[in-house]
Design a protein around this motif. Structure first.
Motif, mmCIF file in Angstrom:
data_model
loop_
_atom_site.group_PDB
_atom_site.id
_atom_site.type_symbol
_atom_site.label_atom_id
_atom_site.label_comp_id
_atom_site.label_asym_id
_atom_site.label_seq_id
_atom_site.Cartn_x
_atom_site.Cartn_y
_atom_site.Cartn_z
ATOM 1 N N MET A 51 22.975 80.144 47.640
ATOM 2 C CA MET A 51 24.321 79.766 47.202
ATOM 3 C C MET A 51 24.493 78.252 47.157
ATOM 4 N N ARG A 52 23.942 77.559 48.146
ATOM 5 C CA ARG A 52 24.020 76.087 48.136
ATOM 6 C C ARG A 52 23.281 75.515 46.928
ATOM 7 N N ALA A 53 22.130 76.078 46.611
ATOM 8 C CA ALA A 53 21.370 75.619 45.448
ATOM 9 C C ALA A 53 22.169 75.868 44.170
ATOM 10 N N THR A 54 22.787 77.016 44.068
ATOM 11 C CA THR A 54 23.599 77.335 42.893
ATOM 12 C C THR A 54 24.735 76.335 42.750
ATOM 13 N N LEU A 55 25.407 76.031 43.853
ATOM 14 C CA LEU A 55 26.516 75.067 43.813
ATOM 15 C C LEU A 55 26.042 73.669 43.433
ATOM 16 N N GLU A 63 22.345 77.091 33.921
ATOM 17 C CA GLU A 63 23.626 76.766 33.294
ATOM 18 C C GLU A 63 24.591 76.251 34.356
ATOM 19 N N PRO A 64 25.367 75.226 34.043
ATOM 20 C CA PRO A 64 26.366 74.762 35.011
ATOM 21 C C PRO A 64 27.404 75.859 35.269
ATOM 22 N N LEU A 65 27.895 75.885 36.488
ATOM 23 C CA LEU A 65 28.921 76.864 36.847
ATOM 24 C C LEU A 65 30.267 76.462 36.264
ATOM 25 N N SER A 66 31.035 77.462 35.875
ATOM 26 C CA SER A 66 32.423 77.192 35.511
ATOM 27 C C SER A 66 33.185 76.930 36.810
ATOM 28 N N GLU A 67 34.373 76.406 36.697
ATOM 29 C CA GLU A 67 35.169 76.144 37.908
ATOM 30 C C GLU A 67 35.446 77.448 38.659
ATOM 31 N N GLU A 68 35.717 78.514 37.916
ATOM 32 C CA GLU A 68 35.983 79.820 38.539
ATOM 33 C C GLU A 68 34.744 80.333 39.270
ATOM 34 N N GLU A 69 33.558 80.199 38.641
ATOM 35 C CA GLU A 69 32.319 80.623 39.296
ATOM 36 C C GLU A 69 32.052 79.788 40.539
#
Length: 126
Positions: free
Chosen positions: A87-91, A33-39
């Motif tokens: 974390m880089r992959a998540t971003l 799922e794409p991250l929200s701006e807050e995430e």
């Protein structure tokens, strides 16, 4: 160096019941799922912290952090570089890279996340 020739043969090679053959492109684990701006902000902040932890705690013999896994109820140990890569992959909207933790980590070289935060806070205290 290419290690492919040194790898054992795939035990499911030529097997019509290969478990991997049942994975489809629709698998939700293939497309996080794409991250929200807050995430996104929180993950970016945590990535900066991990880099600072590595810089400050790495030379003191701390190799990473550990967390209690709720699924298996055991501690999992993560090196600084593994944490940063995840974390880089998540971003980037990607799945975290596959990694294998050390089979026998030196558990004395890993600390909880809160310890790291407290250590940095202590350094900044006047």
């Amino acid at each position: 160096m290419n290690f492919d020739a040194m790898m054992p043969r795939d035990p499911f090679a030529d097997d019509p019941n290969d478990p991997a053959s049942f994975i489809t492109d629709d698998d939700p684990y293939d497309h996080p799922e794409p991250l929200s701006e807050e995430e996104r902000i929180h993950v970016s902040q945590d990535l900066r912290l991990v880099m600072e932890f590595k810089k400050v705690l790495g030379p003191r013999g701390i190799e990473g952090v550990f967390f209690m896994c709720e699924d298996c109820e055991e501690f999992h140990y993560y090196d600084w570089d593994i944490m940063a890569a995840n974390m880089r992959a998540t971003l980037a909207g990607e799945l975290s890279p596959v990694h294998e933790p050390s089979a026998q980590p030196n558990i004395d070289a890993y600390v909880p996340w809160d310890y790291c935060i407290g250590y940095l806070d202590g350094l900044e205290a006047k």
